[in-house]
Design an enzyme around this catalytic site. Structure first.
Site, short mmCIF file in Angstrom:
data_model
loop_
_atom_site.label_atom_id
_atom_site.label_comp_id
_atom_site.label_asym_id
_atom_site.label_seq_id
_atom_site.Cartn_x
_atom_site.Cartn_y
_atom_site.Cartn_z
CD GLU A 164 11.39 1.87 -0.42
OE1 GLU A 164 11.67 2.02 0.77
OE2 GLU A 164 10.67 2.66 -1.05
CG ASP A 192 7.92 3.10 8.86
OD1 ASP A 192 7.66 3.41 7.69
OD2 ASP A 192 8.94 2.47 9.19
#
Lengths: 401, 267
Positions: B56, B67
């Site tokens: 990824e 995040d």
């Protein structure tokens, strides 16, 4: 005796989109939490007991209705009929309390264990901390580290109300980073926390909810103006960061022939990074849960903004404003830092009212309207008081000296 | 080997079933585009691709709300160095390893690229799948992206969380392509997750989808990898890898230790 109107109207429909703007763009982990807020909001707003309690608190604790003040000397100086809607006189010193109190009650109804909030200038943080103290809910406020430094008195007020203030060191260290961090914290505890967003931004139902809770400003102001003048004002003007005080003021006048003016932060110049004038320079994008206009580069990266007022220092704008701009119902304009400061001094010296630097943008906008339309009736949203800006004003004087 | 005739979804599924056939868990690695710096990114991409089953690559975004601090900081540094979407696509296009690639991007950079044409550009840059953490499938943009992905053979990978309601989960799984990304806990990437709490969630997901399942968010240790063996096809490691790269460490020994932990002999 006439009681002030409830801040919430009958069985409101809460739209999730405004034309092509708005919507709900959040990580999957937050979808159930956002949906729970939507259900709770609909139930709360339809509950007469909730609305009565909110109306009573608005009256007895916030001090509503706030007055409409005739600014006769300022009007004489600028050649117009100028009146101020005095949200600076609401408890904690700004319109933010109308939203914070309503949402804190909703959080309580939902059984939230704590309230999370972001703040820019600190006004929403102070309002949320105060509302949570009043209701008895733990409160954590995320505030950009730059804003913690430039709005120190508000940090102290939040702490006095028992809130935990988290200085956000990530991103641009202002309001945008504070929202990023509050969203992260909510994603970490979507079942126990309620996110009490401070402006008419964010994923649905927040923009509509905040507008609903703030619409008391315009409803009162329109009634007060009609009482004095018999007909609606020719111009209504308010400052816009995310746009909660503006949408709260404008909504009552949308069906009138009144010209509505939203004033954004023009900052230092028109260069990207030097201002916060999203409606003038932004392009469509997705940030903080909604599709709206955004100050961004060609790569879709959100840009750093500048404004002398922390509350307008934001690269996005509420989706309802994006839609009102697209259909031309509200005219959006911007005012530079220096003109806002000059307007703050004018109002202070002619009327003995010290407005917040945010509100000073609306006052500077009114001056421009008065120049174009001599003698016109202008209603200005004085969204907050300027005590919190004394440090910034003092530092400007040092530069001038 | 990469085959031009296969769709991205098929290549991803093939890589994950190969691992299953070899009786091991697949290692899915996440990298922040443009790190440790713009020059060294291509080498890092190649080194990590050679050690994982699926890679990824994150397109940095100014406001990465899904995040945690480590990835957000790395993304901020990448953007500050001038890293662009074109540069990311140039690096993935040049990658020689056959490892399938998944692009991780927030909505707004994709919107800037144009949702309609973005998947075709990703496919040209040999990307097979796409994760968009802030774009629900049930939005106008979500529908547009899903169609464009189908046309270009890009697998739009869907995230499922332990809080996703059963009704919504059925709708998400209907749209899932390539693999199902099981988010193990509430929160952002990075903080460590107790995997034992997730076993029931993972087992029910396995019953509801024929697609491979990869677990992520808060996975970092070999012990966690061992505890998930046989429960999911893939083990996603992001933050722990990003932290090593940000510290200037060689990530290979760490990846090798995870690979070893994911190996299991047939019962």
């Amino acid at each position: 005796m006439t009681l002030p109107k409830s801040p919430v109207r009958d069985a409101p429909e809460l739209p999730s989109t405004f034309g092509p703007f708005g919507g709900r763009y959040v990580p999957e982990i937050l979808i159930p939490a956002v949906e729970a807020v939507e259900v709770a909001v609909r139930e709360a707003l339809a509950d007469p007991i909730f609305r009565d309690r909110l109306a009573a608190e608005a009256r007895e604790w916030i001090g509503r209705p706030t007055p409409l003040t005739h600014a006769a000397r300022l009007g004489e100086a600028w050649g117009a009929e100028i009146w101020l809607k005095r949200e600076d006189l609401a408890h904690t010193g700004a319109h933010k309390i109308n939203n914070a109190l309503g949402q804190a009650w909703i959080a309580k109804r939902m059984g939230a264990k704590r309230v999370l909030a972001e703040t820019g200038a600190g006004q929403h943080g102070v309002a949320t901390a105060a509302a949570c103290a009043r209701i008895g809910l733990p409160c954590r406020v995320y505030m950009g580290a730059l804003d913690v430094a430039r709005q120190a008195p508000n940090v102290q007020r939040m702490r006095l109300f028992g809130a935990e203030v988290v200085a956000v060191e990530s991103g641009d260290r202002t309001l945008r980073a504070a929202i990023d961090e509050a969203l992260r914290a909510w994603a970490g505890d979507p079942e126990g926390s309620y996110y009490l967003i401070g402006s008419a931004v964010g994923p649905a139902p927040y923009p509509a909810l905040v507008a609903e809770l703030q619409s008391v400003i315009g409803e009162e102001a329109r009634g007060q103006w009609l009482e004095c003048h018999g007909a609606p004002p020719e111009h209504v003007v308010a400052c816009i960061g995310g746009g909660s005080n503006a949408i709260g003021l404008f909504r009552a006048f949308l069906e009138d022939e009144t010209m509505l003016h939203g004033i954004e932060a023009g900052g230092r110049s028109d260069r990207l990074g030097d201002h916060g004038a999203t409606l003038a320079h932004g392009r469509v994008g997705i940030l903080h849960g909604a599709r709206s206009l955004l100050l961004q580069d060609d790569e879709g990266q959100v840009q750093v903004t500048h404004s002398i007022s922390a509350g307008l220092d934001y690269p996005g704008v509420g989706p309802e404003h994006a839609e009102l701009a697209a259909r031309g119902r509200v005219r959006y304009d911007s005012v530079r830092d220096a003109d806002a400061v000059a307007a703050l001094h004018s109002l202070s010296r002619t009327e003995g009212v010290l407005p917040a630097l945010e509100s000073a943008h609306a006052i500077a906008g009114a001056r421009r309207i008065a120049e174009r339309h001599p003698g016109a009736g202008i209603l200005i949203g004085c969204s907050g008081r300027g005590d919190k800006d004394l440090g910034i004003l003092a530092s400007l004087e040092e530069v001038d000296a | 080997m990469k085959s031009a005739s296969l769709s991205g979804a098929a290549r991803i599924e093939a890589a994950l079933s190969r691992a299953r056939n070899e009786h091991r868990g697949a290692l899915v690695a996440y990298l922040v585009g443009g790190r440790p710096d713009r020059e060294a990114f291509r080498e890092t991409l190649a080194a990590v691709a050679a050690r994982c089953d699926l890679l990824e690559v994150g397109m940095p975004f100014s406001d990465p709300v899904a995040d945690g601090p480590a990835i957000a900081r790395a993304a901020g540094r990448s953007l500050a160095s001038g890293f662009t979407f074109d540069e990311l696509l140039g690096a993935t296009a040049a990658l020689e390893a056959p490892t399938p690639l998944v692009l991780f991007s927030y909505s707004n950079p994709l919107l800037a690229l144009g949702l309609e044409r973005a998947p075709a550009r990703l496919a040209e840059a040999r990307i097979d799948g796409l994760v968009v953490p802030d774009l629900p499938f049930d939005t106008p943009e979500g529908e547009e992206l899903a169609h464009a992905c189908e046309r270009s053979g890009i697998a739009w990978i869907q995230l499922v969380t332990p809080l996703t309601t059963a009704r919504r989960r059925a709708r998400v799984l209907e749209r899932a392509r390539g693999f199902v990304y099981a988010v193990l806990r509430a929160g952002t990437t990075g903080a460590e997750t107790d995997t034992s709490a997730s076993l029931e969630f993972l087992a029910s997901l396995r019953r509801e989808t024929p697609l491979p399942v990869c677990a992520g968010f808060g996975l970092r240790t070999a012990d966690q990898a061992r505890s998930l063996r046989g429960r999911v096809e893939g083990f996603v490691v992001g933050t722990a890898l990003v932290e090593r790269i940000e510290r200037g460490e060689d990530p290979r020994p760490y990846l090798d230790s995870l690979r070893t932990a994911l190996h299991t002999s047939p019962r």
